[in-house]
Enzyme design. Structure first.
Site, PDB file in Angstrom:
ATOM      1  NE  ARG A 329      -4.076  -0.091   1.790  1.00  0.00           N
ATOM      2  CZ  ARG A 329      -5.236   0.198   1.199  1.00  0.00           C
ATOM      3  NH1 ARG A 329      -5.515   1.452   0.874  1.00  0.00           N
ATOM      4  NH2 ARG A 329      -6.096  -0.745   0.915  1.00  0.00           N
ATOM      5  CD  GLU A 736      -7.101   2.465   6.398  1.00  0.00           C
ATOM      6  OE1 GLU A 736      -6.334   1.711   7.023  1.00  0.00           O
ATOM      7  OE2 GLU A 736      -7.439   2.269   5.215  1.00  0.00           O
TER       8      GLU A 736
END
Length: 782
Positions: A329, A736
């Site tokens: 990520r 997030e």
């Protein structure tokens, strides 16, 4: 019952209140503030409950030669001492690789690693016995590797290096008119959930086990407990009503405590609770990965990036945990909001003799995007340009083929430029930039800084099969509804949003819908509540279940109302007919009739995110269902004599699509901003350079933000454009992405430093007062 008796006059249209998309209180808000909300440690303890504590390794690296059990058993109240040899099944709590033992076996891998568990009649007696670890653990010390750079130099990794490439970075760098080679680092971050790690295991009849666990991933706890005990999964039931915070720290790392409590409960056939104190929680568990960066970037005189080759080195700790997907990520978010024509990214997951780092809000995304923001900020300052202008010049754009990420996904529904334009206008960026320049010119001691940063954040697990969810909806004969889903509630309001979705689908007021505890015996094989997918996945699954029930009820409602099913209107607890305002059927009475007709009043629901694919070897594909966008402007005031500073103002504009609950979403943006600000400014992790002991293992030495650190003027707004993707009610994830907004705070500090020393290198993060002072005066930061 006479059909005519069930008809009532519906309320006027103005009285019909929508449920999804409106601001509603958190479903447990009153319980939270009154102290009535029950967490795992609040559950009544059954008679005979025992308490466990963990004995920890006194060295960062060594050979484990044995444990003096007899010395421990001789202490008051000690019922049992368990070591790795007492685990009947697999001694592992690693979520992906089986490289993380529950209790140390053969090798000691970090100072604080659990080596044995003591079970006592009283928690304090258990802790006193566990504190004897240094005396009873026989070991031979070995050299330890404590930093990621040291591990990288030795080629010591938890997983093989990863490489993400597009174009020919080497050739483009060689041809670039301007070039910058640099390095930088950002520290890790402790989750600091208010409720620490805890599990309470209760033996059940027929060799079963009920486990109350503060976890973001009940299904994984079920599987790992079963593996540790050598059981089949159906013998283990895991429940979690709520957590006092998680932030990723309870996704995989709740497993060790769940398994040890379960092992002790099964062996002794008595309930066993294992609750960590804050110090032990810090010493045992991992946190956000700290990253080191080395870059070589090429650019032109207008600040446009032409090529980048970057090493990203993560401190992963002693085992893999979730480091591989975290690094993936990070690599996929290095581009952030910007088009990179030629790029070569190299990700290294360094193995060190420290706590195994794990998931934390953003899951590597912040570490990847932050490097790009630091690089662009540095390029702008080298060119003498406004960093906000340079950033916009590099944005993804639909024209010219500038809309594809380095990993091959097209950036669709790109909101970055319109969102940026609105924010810069609303916060009066240009005027304030000029005012700050004038202020700094006339102020020798106090300096102000201003910065703008954008974000683009991909939403979905980057492991495709995890993007699925299930739900179970029960409608009772009085018309009330109970929903159970695979997500976990950690304060973010997931249960509230799911209940809103169900209420909206069935046309009910929110008060008619209740969410129950997450339970592996109700919805099986669930994914973790992580990657910001909680509402997306579980909301869709619950909507599917509710729609199935509504579709079963629709023919009966049509019959009772004498209208076609497609003309029915479900709202405000009644079923009406389009064009016939004179009559409506209360939902509760429809349900009663359905029960008498033997129509099924419960249903399961399922959802799998469509269109995702990912090649882990080439790091190419479409890992994200959609992107969330956002931007922030922060202004700071710095005292050049001390390095201390205040955040004077922060403006944030964040894209949540068509919000399911604006009040909850604004709260999430505010919380993420402050949490991210803490990571980048005050939350400093320190290990002893020789022993490897974590020195910042308590609130007295580890400084999370307080109310005094909040921006004095804090303005948060939602962009409010419906998601182009078919998400739940066209909303977007909010957990997030907004953690990237406070990048603006760090770079505003850099802006203030640059007003004194334009040539100052990028501020290391966390940018503590000591580091700001060092940057202002040109000496090495601590």
């Amino acid at each position: 019952m006479n059909t005519r008796d069930t008809l009532t006059t519906p309320p006027p249209a103005s009285a019909i209140t929508p449920v999804a998309g409106t601001s509603r209180p958190h479903e447990s808000a009153a319980l939270h503030v009154s102290g009535e909300a029950r967490y795992t440690d609040d559950l009544p303890e059954l008679r005979g409950t025992l308490h466990a504590a963990l004995g920890l390794s006194p060295v960062a690296h060594g050979r484990l030669l044995g444990v003096d059990r007899e010395a421990l058993l001789a202490l008051p109240g000690i019922v049992a001492v368990l070591t790795a040899e007492d685990i009947p099944g697999e001694n592992n709590c690693g979520p992906l690789l089986h490289d993380d033992p529950l209790l140390a076996q053969g090798t000691l891998s970090y100072l604080g690693q659990p080596v044995f568990a003591v079970i006592a009649t009283d928690r304090h007696l258990a802790r006193r016995a566990a504190a004897q670890a240094a005396r009873v653990i026989r070991h031979e010390a070995l050299p330890a590797v404590l930093t990621a750079r040291e591990a990288h130099a030795a080629g010591q990794y938890v997983v093989p290096p990863m490489h993400l490439q597009r174009g020919d970075a080497a050739a483009a760098l060689a041809a670039a008119p301007l070039r910058w080679q640099g390095e930088w680092s950002v520290g890790g971050q402790e989750q600091f959930y208010l409720e620490g790690q805890i599990s309470y295991a209760l033996p059940q009849e027929d060799h079963g086990l009920l486990l109350h666990c503060s976890t973001q991933h009940p299904s994984e706890m079920q599987q790992l407990v079963a593996h540790a005990l050598g059981w089949e999964s159906h013998r283990v039931q895991v429940q979690c009503r709520r957590m006092g915070g998680g932030f990723g720290g309870k996704e995989s790392q709740s497993a060790l405590f769940a398994c040890v409590a379960a092992l002790a409960a099964d062996r002794l056939q008595r309930p066993v609770k294992l609750r960590l104190d804050r110090d032990d929680d810090f010493l045992i568990t991992g946190r956000r990965h700290g990253f080191d960066y080395r870059w070589d970037v090429g650019y032109d005189a207008e600040g446009r990036l032409l090529a980048a080759e970057v090493d990203l080195i993560a401190n992963c700790g002693h085992s893999a945990d979730l480091s591989a997907p975290v690094m993936t990520r990070a690599l996929c978010h290095f581009d952030n909001a910007y088009w990179l024509p030629h790029v070569a990214l190299h990700g290294f997951c360094a193995r060190t003799n420290t706590q195994s780092n794990t998931a934390f809000r953003g899951f590597g995304g912040p570490q990847g995007a932050l490097a790009m923001e630091v690089i662009l900020d540095g390029i702008a300052r080298r060119l003498g340009l406004d960093p906000a202008v340079v950033r916009q010049r590099n944005f993804y754009a639909d024209e010219g083929g500038r809309n594809t990420t380095p990993y091959g996904q097209v950036v669709e529904d790109n909101l970055m430029q319109p969102l940026t334009t609105q924010l810069l206008q609303d916060c009066d960026y240009a005027r304030r930039r000029a005012e700050i320049a004038a202020f700094n010119a006339g102020s020798p001691v106090l300096k102000r800084g201003l910065a703008f940063t954008p974000l683009k954040f991909g939403i979905s697990f980057n492991v495709v099969h995890l993007n699925q969810a299930g739900a179970l909806v029960h409608v009772y004969t009085d018309g009330s509804v109970l929903v159970n889903h695979g997500g976990t509630e950690m304060g973010q309001g997931l249960n509230t949003k799911v209940a809103q979705v169900v209420a909206q689908t069935l046309g009910l007021p929110l008060s008619a819908v209740r969410a129950s505890a997450t339970d592996t015996s109700k919805v099986a094989n669930t994914s973790a509540t992580a990657a910001s997918t909680g509402a997306d996945l579980n909301g869709k699954a619950a909507q599917d279940a509710a729609r199935r029930i509504r579709d079963r009820l629709a023919p009966l409602a049509a019959e009772l109302l004498g209208a076609p099913a497609d003309a029915l209107q479900w709202s405000d607890g009644r079923i009406g007919v389009a064009g016939r305002p004179e009559a409506a059927l209360p939902f509760g009475q429809l349900v009663q009739q359905a029960y008498l007709r033997r129509i099924q009043l419960w249903s399961e629901g399922f959802y799998a995110t469509p269109g995702l694919h990912w090649n882990r070897q080439t790091l190419q594909g479409r890992p994200f269902y959609y992107f969330a966008f956002g931007a922030a402007v922060a202004e700071v005031l710095v005292d050049t004599l001390t390095g201390e500073y205040r955040v004077l103002r922060a403006d944030a504009l964040h894209d949540v699509g068509q919000s399911l609950n604006p009040a909850l979403d604004i709260g999430q943006v505010e919380g993420a901003f402050v949490q991210g600000q803490g990571w980048l400014t005050t939350e400093e992790l320190r290990w002893h350079p020789q022993s490897g002991k974590l020195l910042t293992h308590a609130p007295s030495t580890y400084k999370i933000p307080t109310a005094n650190d909040m921006p004095l003027d804090f303005r948060v707004h939602l962009f409010g454009r419906p998601n182009a993707a078919d998400s739940i009610h066209r909303s977007k994830a909010v957990g997030e992405p907004p953690l990237l907004l406070p990048f603006a705070v760090l770079l505003a500090l850099q802006d203030a430093v640059a007003s004194v020393r334009p040539e100052a290198p990028p501020l290391r993060a966390p940018a503590t007062a000591e580091r700001v002072l060092a940057a202002l005066h040109g000496f090495d930061s601590p």
